[in-house]
Design an enzyme around this catalytic site. Structure first.
Site, PDB file in Angstrom:
ATOM      1  N   TYR A  50       0.837  -1.200   0.000  1.00 21.47           N
ATOM      2  CA  TYR A  50       0.000   0.000   0.000  1.00 21.47           C
ATOM      3  C   TYR A  50       0.869   1.245   0.000  1.00 21.47           C
ATOM      4  CZ  TYR A  50      -5.012  -0.329  -0.060  1.00 21.47           C
ATOM      5  OH  TYR A  50      -6.299  -0.442  -0.494  1.00 21.47           O
ATOM      6  N   GLU A  52      -0.603   4.779  -0.791  1.00 23.36           N
ATOM      7  CA  GLU A  52      -1.415   5.950  -1.137  1.00 23.36           C
ATOM      8  C   GLU A  52      -0.584   7.217  -1.021  1.00 23.36           C
ATOM      9  OE1 GLU A  52      -4.844   5.773   1.381  1.00 23.36           O
ATOM     10  OE2 GLU A  52      -5.967   4.561  -0.050  1.00 23.36           O
ATOM     11  N   ASP A 195      -5.732  12.431 -26.344  1.00 15.62           N
ATOM     12  CA  ASP A 195      -5.787  11.066 -25.803  1.00 15.62           C
ATOM     13  C   ASP A 195      -5.158  10.143 -26.842  1.00 15.62           C
ATOM     14  OD1 ASP A 195      -6.433   8.499 -25.089  1.00 15.62           O
ATOM     15  OD2 ASP A 195      -8.534   8.924 -24.600  1.00 15.62           O
ATOM     16  N   THR A 221      -3.140   5.125 -22.606  1.00 16.01           N
ATOM     17  CA  THR A 221      -3.044   3.825 -21.965  1.00 16.01           C
ATOM     18  C   THR A 221      -1.620   3.334 -22.209  1.00 16.01           C
ATOM     19  OG1 THR A 221      -3.697   2.660 -23.976  1.00 16.01           O
ATOM     20  CG2 THR A 221      -5.456   3.221 -22.440  1.00 16.01           C
ATOM     21  N   LYS A 224      -1.570  -0.663 -25.242  1.00 18.00           N
ATOM     22  CA  LYS A 224      -1.918  -0.830 -26.660  1.00 18.00           C
ATOM     23  C   LYS A 224      -0.627  -0.843 -27.482  1.00 18.00           C
ATOM     24  CE  LYS A 224      -6.490   0.878 -25.592  1.00 18.00           C
ATOM     25  NZ  LYS A 224      -7.562   1.880 -25.801  1.00 18.00           N
ATOM     26  N   ARG A 230      -1.631  -3.308 -18.631  1.00 17.47           N
ATOM     27  CA  ARG A 230      -2.794  -2.415 -18.608  1.00 17.47           C
ATOM     28  C   ARG A 230      -2.467  -1.295 -17.632  1.00 17.47           C
ATOM     29  NH1 ARG A 230      -5.906  -5.517 -21.401  1.00 17.47           N
ATOM     30  NH2 ARG A 230      -7.361  -3.826 -21.759  1.00 17.47           N
TER      31      ARG A 230
HETATM   32  C1  LIG Z   1      -8.548   2.322 -24.989  1.00 19.37           C
HETATM   33  C2  LIG Z   1      -8.873   3.744 -24.871  1.00 19.37           C
HETATM   34  C3  LIG Z   1      -9.148   4.355 -23.639  1.00 19.37           C
HETATM   35  C4  LIG Z   1      -9.438   3.634 -22.355  1.00 19.37           C
HETATM   36  O1  LIG Z   1      -8.700   2.650 -21.940  1.00 19.37           O
HETATM   37  P1  LIG Z   1      -9.113   1.605 -20.805  1.00 19.37           P
HETATM   38  O2  LIG Z   1      -7.798   1.255 -20.275  1.00 19.37           O
HETATM   39  O3  LIG Z   1      -9.810   0.505 -21.532  1.00 19.37           O
HETATM   40  O4  LIG Z   1      -9.992   2.277 -19.827  1.00 19.37           O
HETATM   41  C5  LIG Z   1      -9.299   5.727 -23.605  1.00 19.37           C
HETATM   42  N1  LIG Z   1      -9.232   6.460 -24.713  1.00 19.37           N
HETATM   43  C6  LIG Z   1      -9.015   5.909 -25.920  1.00 19.37           C
HETATM   44  C7  LIG Z   1      -8.948   6.801 -27.121  1.00 19.37           C
HETATM   45  C8  LIG Z   1      -8.833   4.537 -26.045  1.00 19.37           C
HETATM   46  O5  LIG Z   1      -8.639   4.005 -27.248  1.00 19.37           O
END
Ligand SMILES: *Cc1c(COP(=O)(O)O)cnc(C)c1O
Length: 440
Positions: A50, A52, A195, A221, A224, A230
């Site tokens: 933990y 925080e 994003d 993220t 990807k 993740r």
């Molecule tokens: C995948 C994605 C997210 C969110 O990701 P999670 O980890 O699944 O919550 C946010 N914005 C865009 C553009 C994405 O492609």
């Protein structure tokens, strides 16, 4: 004692998933295969701790090593993207975006993002998501040719004066126009958040333009194209600090304690640090460029095979196939038939989709995972042939109009394709083919 001994049920399921991924082609553009080093960090005892708060400012003791892990992750992210401030704690992309709203908007403020059926993300203001429920969402759209309708963006921004404008999507095949967005955000006084969840790896590899010179905030993220665990990052740029010198503190406070998170996932933070280190190696630069090369070759080959692509091709790792020439709402047939054949991708809406997000008219596929396995241009041409053959096999299936009819029809469809010899034959070829491309 190993997992196999103590919990054979879960062990067997993990093994089965491993086998599924080995024997088939993962072509969901948001997926990838992480390295053993990333998995080792992710499976470490750091999950027990933990912590925080932030490095040097924790609510719990015993964090001397956790602090160093988080500081390393931050330093690497700063270096990889060239930004002055990073928060590495968001559990995933959606909570990261949530924190951006908390830091920049009040409930009810106007915000703008790409419409979900046009490829935008749920958290960019979709009506069924908190971002559309709690903020006044003004969605913008893409044109029939697949490009963002920038005249509309400009007109809407001038009319509604949004507090926050998002650029970024889950289904967009063209380069993101960060510079144009930054100009319009500047004009109306909005925060501009990019994003880059899908393209972060391409940005580090310099296979896609970076939003850093243009945006105030960048979220991504890490699982990807970046090929990590993740997780997510929120970055504040120099430009963001110029607009609002307190933006970095606002973001950190929005992640914790204001937002949806408690203790950070330290095993995840460590694995993010490992992935960032990998992403700064010369091999990763090659990897990022190969993803795009593969996608372009695959796109051309699909078109040659007679399929219609949204926007007629791709600039990044992803493509959208428009299946409306055979009728609307047919993405589900293609997804399921291709899955049986060993190609995993997802049904997806296309710009101006005549059907609904649940029964969309297209499929979305991408090259990050197959590129990780070492596949190149030659393999993309083979994959395009397989995809086209399967799509041809299901050409005659049309989506019925009513819900009841659809359920019955899909049952019959599943029976039919399970016995389809062409699809079975392709499945065998793909399983054989995949043996040459081991997963790391
Ligand atoms: C995948 C994605 C997210 C969110 O990701 P999670 O980890 O699944 O919550 C946010 N914005 C865009 C553009 C994405 O492609």
């Amino acid at each position: 004692m190993t997992l196999k001994d103590t919990d054979p049920q879960i062990y067997e399921l993990i093994e089965a998933e491993k086998q599924r991924r080995k024997d088939g082609l993962e072509m969901i553009p948001s997926e990838n295969h992480t390295s053993p080093a990333v998995l080792e960090a992710l499976g470490s005892i750091l999950t027990d701790k933990y912590s925080e708060g932030y490095p040097g400012k924790r609510y719990y003791g015993g964090n001397q090593y956790i602090d160093e892990v988080e500081k390393l992750a931050i330093a690497r992210a700063k270096q990889a993207f060239g930004v002055p401030h990073v928060n590495v704690q968001p559990y995933s992309g959606s909570p990261a975006n949530f924190a951006v709203y908390l830091a920049t908007c009040k409930i009810g403020d106007p915000i703008m993002g790409q419409n979900l059926p046009d490829g935008g993300h749920l958290t960019h203001g979709w009506k069924a998501n908190w971002s559309g429920l709690w903020y006044k969402s003004i969605p913008y759209h893409v044109q029939k040719d697949g490009y963002i309708d920038f005249d509309e963006v400009r007109a809407l921004a001038r009319e509604h004066k949004p507090k926050l404008i998002w650029c970024g999507a889950t289904a967009y095949v063209r380069e993101f126009p960060f510079e144009e967005f930054s100009q319009i955000a500047q004009e109306v006084g909005a925060y501009f958040a990019a994003d880059i969840a899908h393209i972060a790896g391409l940005v580090i590899a310099q296979a896609h333009k970076s939003p850093v010179p243009f945006a105030h905030i960048v979220t991504t993220t890490t699982h990807k194209t970046l090929r990590g665990p993740r997780g997510a990052l929120i970055m504040v740029t120099e430009k963001g600090l110029q607009k609002d010198p307190e933006l970095a503190e606002k973001i950190d406070r929005a992640v914790f304690p204001m937002g949806v998170q408690g203790g950070p996932h330290n095993h995840q933070t460590a694995a993010i640090a490992v992935a960032l280190q990998e992403a700064m190696q010369p091999e990763f630069k090659e990897y990022g460029h190969q993803i795009v090369k593969n996608a372009k070759v695959l796109a051309s080959a699909l078109i040659e095979q007679g399929l219609t692509l949204v926007s007629g091709g791709t600039d990044n790792h992803m493509m959208l196939v428009d299946l409306t020439s055979g009728g609307k709402g047919r993405g589900v047939f293609a997804q399921e038939a291709l899955d049986l054949a060993g190609i995993t991708l997802n049904k997806n809406t296309i710009p101006g989709d005549p059907s609904s997000p649940f029964y969309p008219s297209g499929i979305r596929l991408g090259t990050p995972a197959v590129t990780t396995r070492g596949m190149k241009e030659k393999e993309m041409k083979l994959i395009a042939e397989w995809i086209a053959q399967v799509v041809l096999e299901i050409e005659d299936y049309k989506l019925p109009d009513t819900k009841e009819e659809r359920i019955q029809y899909l049952k019959q469809f599943r029976k039919d394709i399970a016995g389809n010899e062409v699809i079975q034959n392709i499945k065998q070829q793909i399983t054989e083919f995949c043996k040459k491309f081991p997963i790391p």
